[in-house]
Each structure stands twice: as structure tokens, then as C-alpha cells.
Write an enzyme that holds these catalytic residues in place. Structure first.
Site, mmCIF file in Angstrom:
data_model
loop_
_atom_site.group_PDB
_atom_site.id
_atom_site.type_symbol
_atom_site.label_atom_id
_atom_site.label_comp_id
_atom_site.label_asym_id
_atom_site.label_seq_id
_atom_site.Cartn_x
_atom_site.Cartn_y
_atom_site.Cartn_z
ATOM 1 N N LEU A 521 68.778 44.657 -7.440
ATOM 2 C CA LEU A 521 69.502 45.748 -8.085
ATOM 3 C C LEU A 521 70.266 45.277 -9.313
ATOM 4 C CD1 LEU A 521 70.978 47.495 -4.905
ATOM 5 C CD2 LEU A 521 68.964 48.183 -6.226
ATOM 6 N N GLY A 522 70.625 44.039 -9.334
ATOM 7 C CA GLY A 522 71.388 43.512 -10.453
ATOM 8 C C GLY A 522 71.746 42.059 -10.203
ATOM 9 N N ARG A 523 72.289 41.428 -11.241
ATOM 10 C CA ARG A 523 72.652 40.025 -11.131
ATOM 11 C C ARG A 523 73.896 39.769 -11.964
ATOM 12 N NH1 ARG A 523 70.172 35.254 -9.673
ATOM 13 N NH2 ARG A 523 68.302 36.418 -9.069
ATOM 14 N N GLY A 524 74.824 39.008 -11.399
ATOM 15 C CA GLY A 524 76.057 38.674 -12.102
ATOM 16 C C GLY A 524 76.399 37.213 -11.936
ATOM 17 N N SER A 526 78.407 35.805 -9.909
ATOM 18 C CA SER A 526 78.578 35.333 -8.540
ATOM 19 C C SER A 526 77.290 35.381 -7.729
ATOM 20 C CB SER A 526 79.654 36.162 -7.831
ATOM 21 O OG SER A 526 79.326 37.535 -7.866
ATOM 22 N N GLY A 527 76.246 35.997 -8.271
ATOM 23 C CA GLY A 527 74.977 36.038 -7.553
ATOM 24 C C GLY A 527 74.221 37.328 -7.792
ATOM 25 N N VAL A 529 72.159 40.892 -6.409
ATOM 26 C CA VAL A 529 72.326 41.972 -5.430
ATOM 27 C C VAL A 529 70.960 42.575 -5.140
ATOM 28 C CG1 VAL A 529 73.475 44.141 -4.904
ATOM 29 C CG2 VAL A 529 74.620 42.453 -6.338
ATOM 30 N N LYS A 543 74.571 41.228 -1.373
ATOM 31 C CA LYS A 543 74.879 40.295 -2.460
ATOM 32 C C LYS A 543 74.743 38.877 -1.937
ATOM 33 C CE LYS A 543 78.175 39.512 -6.190
ATOM 34 N NZ LYS A 543 77.449 40.189 -7.243
ATOM 35 N N ASP A 636 87.394 40.309 -12.752
ATOM 36 C CA ASP A 636 86.178 40.602 -13.518
ATOM 37 C C ASP A 636 85.943 42.110 -13.573
ATOM 38 O OD1 ASP A 636 83.957 40.114 -15.062
ATOM 39 O OD2 ASP A 636 82.647 39.607 -13.385
#
Length: 799
Positions: A521-524, A526-527, A529, A543, A636
């Protein structure tokens, strides 16, 4: 029969007699038969529940005062959970409790006078019985309950004890007394659970936040059933939608209680079986100075960090050692209009309620004149949030000092009165100081009154033990226990307990739920998702954390704290996984995904949804900073971490990850920069201590982007390097110049043109002004999130 007895050998006869007496005693120790009684003078006259958890009998204090009570047998201090007529103890000689022939259970004093009795006269009561639940019941010969102590609680609620509109929990007067005090937990007339101070001078509700309405506090008043309950695992639920859970819900056989404490706080406790001490696993208020009436009239509660009561300048304690009496003025309290007065500044102090007058958007001088013109005015409060708000005070009650309070109190004193320490509050300990040794779980902001030592070892030993227990057996065992035992009272009242779904997952479960982490679904930072579907068909977001090196016990401690945080503007965590190197968090799935995907795309948001986003994000951050059990900094805040539900209600995601990434430092400093460039406060780069004001800065960037409709976090270069500035800096500079130049249409020029003028000018102006104050380089000039929420609420209904 006599001849058969005489034929038994003497030794065998003695053995059988002792055995018979033992069996008859053990079989009857939780039952009192009709016509029998318990005497205060016989220490063995005690009923004990079959599992030995609870005892019932006379409970003494060593002052010839005894109460017919129920208490925890194995707690170190024999914690009392119920009393019969707590306000009138019995004499230590001659008093007794009898189950009379007419069916009534009666407590009589030495002179034969009746102290307490049940309403079961002329009924077919056959016996009194103490159950494993801690419930003392009167039953007929068929086993039907005709009376039960669960219907008449004192200050404590036990698991599966139904709490209704007909019951309330009333705190003890103080730690050395069992008499009824001034603090209560009850269902109000609007169907909402509340805490109230009902003292000899005032009555004042203080929880949930009295400044907010029912829905802003996350409650509902539409359900008139007025019913609440919690189970053995520590899950509490109420008809007004109040829900909370103990962090040790995975542990079986933990004894719990929910108690209205003498200091005005409602707390959920878990019993450490090894030490016999109680551990606080949830509490209604993280700051005791929010309890009304805790320090008495004219006094001020100061968190230092333990709560202490203080008298303001010009006042002295009324009765030394007893803060319930508060403070008295050291001058003639009736100040005439002709008498010369002065005002003493008390920074970040407020007295809640008792406002003589309120004015919005007024000047300081006007506020002072308002107080001078009213002989009843003892002080005035002036707040800078919302454009200058003035409150004149007729009574000084519920005083508190908090660095987050965006205003000051100006105390009215005679000019002739000498004040040697203006504005200095030197408090002393509360009279309601606890004499009990108590420990808190995962909450350094909570108070341990008797000792400065926080015994984390109990908590970590619990957490470590869980690492060796197979989670499948725990969950299965709990399910079987709940289904088998249930609660007959709950079934009879038609009330179904909805349990908190927070739990510990195995890595195999989550790997299967996400189809081997297939749909990202997404990536940031911290890791990543991933979308997943649990076995109960719930859609979740999983996550997978990166660079998480904490041990299982530390990670469990942090996640359990985050998992019990519950607010409508925070993404709910359903559970976690901690196996070997794997660290995963399971969140509720938000179908409309993140704010940036709607704000910076052709399918832009309408104004009402933008304002809803600005207000909702502020509420969520205010809860994290000021209200939840353990203060949390997000670190954040950005549109990508703001998710939208089906009603476009914003929910903040990834809160608490900063704590998970940094552990072991008791200060607020962080060793490395966190966040996203463009949303990061200047103090990240200047090595200043990191406080909640970094979130305020990020929030300011986000709300300015909400108004503008484009990212302001990008960096641009204008020719030479010395003119480098961000879009944000240029935006703020341009807006300030337009305002200073007196341009009347400046707000129309900066609002997203895609709205075609369909927006609230007053709301947009408020958001921009708040946003610019939030991104001040000097963090001391930035507002708190509480004050931001208040300012936005004031223009909520404007269009």
C-alpha cells in the site's frame, strides 16, 4: 448408632472426628446458613470464595472500627472491594452479621442497633454465599439469587459486575478513611459516564473534558441503556462508547479491579500474584491537577511532576496539612471599587469555571478594566489563543498550573499588600497522598505517591513470560473460558460484551493474511505497508518495521502502550508481531488512503473536508500531546501519514514509531534526525532538545498545504545560493507582506483556485493564521495543539 460408634477404635475415632470437622468446615466456609451469624470477636468467622480469591467478614482498622466487608485474600494490604454501610463502622465487641429466619441479612452493633440490612425480609432466603467473582449473594433453596452485593458497589467494580444507571462508585474520603468521599464515577442524566467532584462548596464534572461536548470527547449520549462492564482480561466497554483495555490482556488468571480512588482518579488495577501489590494498567486522567476540587478553594495544583497544592500570593493555607480546606486570603477579601488594587501575574495558571464574564477578541487592557469594574472579580484570565480571550473570575476554584496552558491568571490584590514572591508557587504534598505501594505500567507521566521507585521489573517479567507462551493456546484458552463461564448477569440483562481486538499475532498468521506480503500500500522511512485480510475477514494494513532492534520485552512494552491509545482521529492498532527479527504492526485499513493522494491530485477535496482534516489532525495531536496515558510525539506529521476514512474523517497514522525507534533515554532528546524534509522543525538541525513543538511545526506546514492545495515542503533555488528558500518560507513571507500592506483580498489570492471561491473566508483565515504561528522558527512562539483545537472549534459553524 451409639453402639456402632463405640466399636470404633479410639485412634481411628479421633481421626474420623478431625476429618469430619475439616470437611464440614471446608465445605461450608463460603456459605452462611439461615439462622447463622458471623461474630466480630471470632477471627475465624470468615466466608472464603471456593477459589480462595475473596474473603468476607469483619474488616478492622485497629481503632475499634470494623466493617462487614469483602476483600482480596491474597493482596498485600487485603484490598477491600465492598462494604456494608461504609459510613458507620461497628464496635469491635459484640457486633455481628446474622442471616435471620425472616430472610434478611442484618449487621448489628454491640447495643443491638441495626447498622445495615438487606431488603429481603419475608423472602425464602436459604443461605448467603460468597462466589469466586467476589459477589456476596443471598439464594433461595433452589439457587435463585434474591440479593447480591454486585448491585450495591462502594468504590470498586469487579470483572463481570454490571455497572448501571442505578449504581455509582464513590471514592474514600482519604487514604486513612473508608467513609464516603467527594469523588464519584456515575452515569449522568445524558447517558454518559463521568467523574464528578461533589464537595461541600461546589459540584464540578471534570472527566471527560468538560470544555468539549459529548461527541468531541469520543462518547455518545444516544444509548439510554446506561450499562458498562469489564471482563477478566481487562477489556472495558460502556453504552456511551467508552472503551479501554489493560496492556496485559494476554495474561491469564490476573485479578483485576476498577476503583474510584480517593485522589479523584478512576484506575484499573492488575494484581501481581508474586508480590501481592497492585499495578495500574489504565487510568482516566494522566495529570491529577485536572481533577476538580483536589486542592480546595483559592488554591492551585502544580505538577512538579507529582501534584502539589499551593496558595497563590496573598493567600495562606486554611488548615495546615489539610488541602481540602484550601487557602484563605490574608487581606479583606471584599475589595471595593474605590480601593486601589494591583494585579499579580501567575503564568500558565487557570481557575476552571466560575466566570463572571467572557469576552472574545479583546485587548489585555480591556480585560483588566472589566475586572476592575466588578467588585466581585478576584482575578482575570487572559488567553492569547483565539485572538485574545478574557475571563473574569468570581470564585477561585479548580486552580492548576500547566506549561501547555496558553494563558495567565492576573490575581487582584490590594496595593498595600506586600508580596515577596510574586507569581511563585511553592507547593506542598496533597493531603490525599496514598499510603499504598503502587506501580504503574508503561506510563512515566502517572504518579506514584508513596514511592519514587517505579518497579518496571514486574511489567517486564510479565512481558518476558508471554514470549514463552504459545499464543494459540492463550487465545484458545481465553475463548473457551469466556464461552464456558460467561456471565449470567450479562445474559439476563441482554448486554453483550464487545471485546477489544488488540492482540499478538504470529508471523505465520500475518504472512498468510497478506498473501506473502503481496499487495504493497505504501512505503516510508520506517518500513512498508501491506494490505491483508485476517481470518475473521477484517481488512487490515500490516506495517513491516525496519531497523527495529529492541528485545521482545521492550518492544511489547512500547506496543502495548501505543495499542491502548484510542481516539477517533488516530488510526487504531489491532495488534502486533514480535518474533525473532520480525517486527510488524497491524492497523485498521483506511479505504480512502492518505491525504496527499486527494489534496495534490485532480480529485481535490472540497472545503468542508479540508476544514474537517485540519480540525481532526489537531484533535489527534492534542490527544497525543496532552491527554493519553503516555505523552507521545509523532515526529513525522505529513499528509502521507494522514489517512481518511469513508466519511473523510482524518486519522493520524504511524504515531509512536519514534518511541519504537528510540528507547532507553529518559530525556526528550533524540540521537538522530527523524521526519520528512520540508515538514521538519528547525530544532532538528540545531541540536535543540526535541519537544512536542516539532509536531506543531509539521502541523503548520500541513494545514497551509491544505489551504493552498499544493506542496509547500519543496525547496527551490532563486539564482544565488544565499537566496535559497523553501516554498513554505516564501509563502509565509508573501502572506505576511499582504497582511501588513492591508490587502483585503489576500485570503482569496492564496486559497486553492480549484475551489472556485467555494470556501469559508473566516475558516480559511483562521487556518492560515494558525499555520503561520505553528511554523515560527522560535518554538516558544508556537501554540500548543490544545489551543489550536480551541481556535478551530470557535469557527466550526462559520461558513
Amino acid at each position: 448408632m451409639r453402639s456402632s460408634q463405640t466399636s470404633i477404635p479410639p485412634k481411628k475415632n479421633c481421626f474420623l472426628t478431625v476429618l469430619f470437622l475439616f470437611l464440614s468446615t471446608s465445605s461450608a466456609q463460603n456459605v452462611l446458613r439461615r439462622g447463622s451469624s458471623l461474630s466480630v470477636e471470632d477471627d475465624s468467622d470468615i466466608l472464603t470464595s471456593p477459589d480462595k480469591t475473596f474473603s468476607c467478614g469483619f474488616y478492622g482498622t485497629g481503632q475499634n472500627a470494623y466493617w462487614f466487608s469483602i476483600w482480596f485474600t491474597n493482596s498485600k494490604d487485603r484490598t477491600v472491594v465492598w462494604m456494608a454501610n461504609r459510613d458507620r463502622p461497628a464496635n469491635g465487641r459484640g457486633s455481628r452479621v446474622s442471616l435471620r429466619r425472616d430472610g434478611a441479612m442484618v449487621l448489628t452493633d454491640v447495643d443491638g442497633s441495626i447498622i445495615w440490612e438487606t431488603n429481603t425480609t419475608s423472602t425464602d432466603v436459604g443461605r448467603a454465599e460468597l462466589l469466586d467473582t467476589g459477589n456476596l449473594v443471598l439464594k433461595d433453596p433452589g439457587g435463585k439469587i434474591l440479593w447480591q452485593s454486585f448491585d450495591f458497589p462502594t468504590d470498586t467494580l469487579l470483572p463481570n459486575q454490571l455497572f448501571t444507571k442505578r449504581t455509582k462508585l464513590v471514592a474514600r474520603l482519604h487514604s486513612g478513611s473508608y467513609a464516603s468521599g467527594y469523588f464519584s464515577f456515575f452515569f449522568d442524566n445524558d447517558n454518559v459516564l463521568r467523574l464528578i467532584y461533589d464537595g461541600p462548596d461546589i459540584s464540578s464534572i471534570y472527566w471527560p473534558n468538560p470544555d468539549f461536548d459529548v461527541f468531541r470527547n469520543g462518547r455518545t449520549n444516544y444509548n439510554s441503556s446506561r450499562t458498562a462492564v469489564f471482563d477478566e482480561m481487562g477489556h472495558f466497554i460502556s453504552s456511551d462508547q467508552l472503551q479501554f483495555s489493560a496492556p496485559d490482556t494476554d495474561l491469564l488468571r490476573i485479578k483485576r479491579r476498577l476503583t474510584m480512588d480517593h485522589d479523584g482518579n478512576l484506575r484499573l488495577y492488575s494484581l501481581n500474584n508474586e508480590t501481592g501489590l497492585w499495578v495500574i494498567s489504565w487510568q482516566a486522567l494522566s495529570q491529577l491537577c485536572n481533577v476538580h476540587g483536589i486542592c480546595g478553594i483559592n488554591s492551585i495544583c502544580v505538577n512538579t511532576p507529582d501534584p502539589k497544592c499551593s496558595c497563590p500570593p496573598g493567600y495562606e493555607i486554611t488548615e495546615p496539612g489539610n488541602w481540602n480546606k484550601g487557602c484563605k486570603p490574608m487581606f479583606n477579601s471584599t475589595l471595593s471599587q474605590s480601593q486601589q488594587v494591583k494585579f499579580v501575574l501567575l503564568p500558565h495558571v487557570d481557575f476552571w469555571g466560575f466566570d463572571l464574564n467572557f469576552s472574545a477578541s479583546t485587548t489585555f487592557d480591556s480585560c483588566m478594566k472589566l475586572c476592575l469594574g466588578d467588585y466581585r472579580c478576584k482575578a482575570f484570565s487572559y488567553r492569547l489563543d483565539g485572538g485574545g480571550r478574557c475571563f473574569t473570575k468570581g470564585v477561585l476554584f479548580n486552580g492548576y498550573q500547566s506549561p501547555s496552558f496558553p494563558g495567565n491568571i492576573y490575581l487582584r490584590l490590594p496595593v498595600s499588600f506586600e508580596t515577596s514572591q510574586l507569581g511563585i508557587l511553592n507547593g506542598t504534598d496533597l493531603i490525599c497522598q496514598s499510603a499504598e505501594s503502587e506501580t504503574t505500567i508503561g506510563s512515566p507521566s502517572m504518579y506514584n505517591f508513596n514511592t519514587k521507585r517505579t518497579r518496571w521489573v514486574y511489567f517486564y517479567s510479565f512481558a518476558s513470560a508471554i514470549g514463552f507462551i504459545e499464543i494459540l493456546f492463550v487465545v484458545s484458552g481465553w475463548w473457551f473460558l469466556f464461552r464456558k463461564r460467561g456471565s449470567p448477569n450479562l445474559a439476563e440483562d441482554g448486554y453483550h460484551l464487545v471485546l477489544s481486538p488488540f492482540r499478538r499475532f504470529t508471523y505465520t498468521e500475518l504472512k498468510k493474511a497478506t498473501n506473502n506480503f503481496k499487495e504493497e500500500l505504501g512505503r516510508g522511512g520506517s518500513g512498508a505497508v501491506y494490505k491483508g485480510i485476517l481470518t475473521d475477514e477484517r481488512v487490515v494494513a500490516v506495517k513491516r518495521l525496519e531497523n527495529m532492534y529492541q528485545g521482545e520485552d521492550v518492544f511489547w512494552a512500547e506496543v502495548s502502550t501505543i495499542g491502548k491509545i484510542n481516539h477517533m482521529n488516530l488510526v487504531r492498532m489491532w495488534g502486533f508481531c514480535s518474533e525473532g527479527k520480525h517486527r510488524l504492526l497491524v492497523y485498521e485499513y483506511m479505504e480512502y488512503q492518505s491525504l496527499d493522494k486527494h489534496l495534490f491530485s485532480p480529485t481535490f477535496l472540497e472545503w468542508k473536508d479540508r476544514f474537517k482534516a485540519a480540525l481532526g489532525i489537531a484533535k489527534g495531536l492534542a490527544y497525543l500531546h496532552h491527554e493519553c496515558l503516555e505523552w507521545v510525539m509523532h515526529c513525522d506529521v505529513k499528509p502521507g501519514n494522514i489517512l481518511l476514512d469513508s466519511e473523510f474523517e482524518p486519522k493520524i497514522a504511524d504515531f509512536g514509531l519514534a518511541k519504537l525507534s528510540q528507547r532507553g533515554d529518559n530525556s526528550s532528546d533524540f540521537s538522530q534526525i527523524r521526519g520528512t524534509k520540508g515538514y521538519m522543525a528547525p530544532e532538528w538541525a540545531t541540536n535543540l532538545p526535541i519537544t512536542a513543538k516539532v509536531d506543531v511545526y509539521s502541523y503548520g506546514v500541513v494545514v497551509l498545504e491544505i489551504v493552498k492545495g499544493i506542496p509547500l515542503s519543496n525547496w527551490v533555488i532563486e539564482g544565488r545560493e544565499e537566496h535559497d528558500e523553501s516554498d513554505l518560507t516564501r509563502f509565509v513571507r508573501v502572506v505576511k507582506r499582504k497582511i501588513q500592506c492591508g490587502e483585503t483580498s489576500w485570503i482569496e489570492e492564496i486559497v486553492d483556485p480549484r475551489l472556485n471561491g467555494q470556501f469559508s473566508r473566516s475558516q480559511a483565515t483562521t487556518i492560515v493564521e494558525l499555520g503561520m504561528s505553528c511554523v515560527e522558527e522560535d518554538r516558544n512562539k508556537r501554540p500548543t495543539m490544545d489551543s489550536v483545537v480551541q481556535a478551530l472549534l470557535e469557527c466550526l459553524d462559520e461558513s
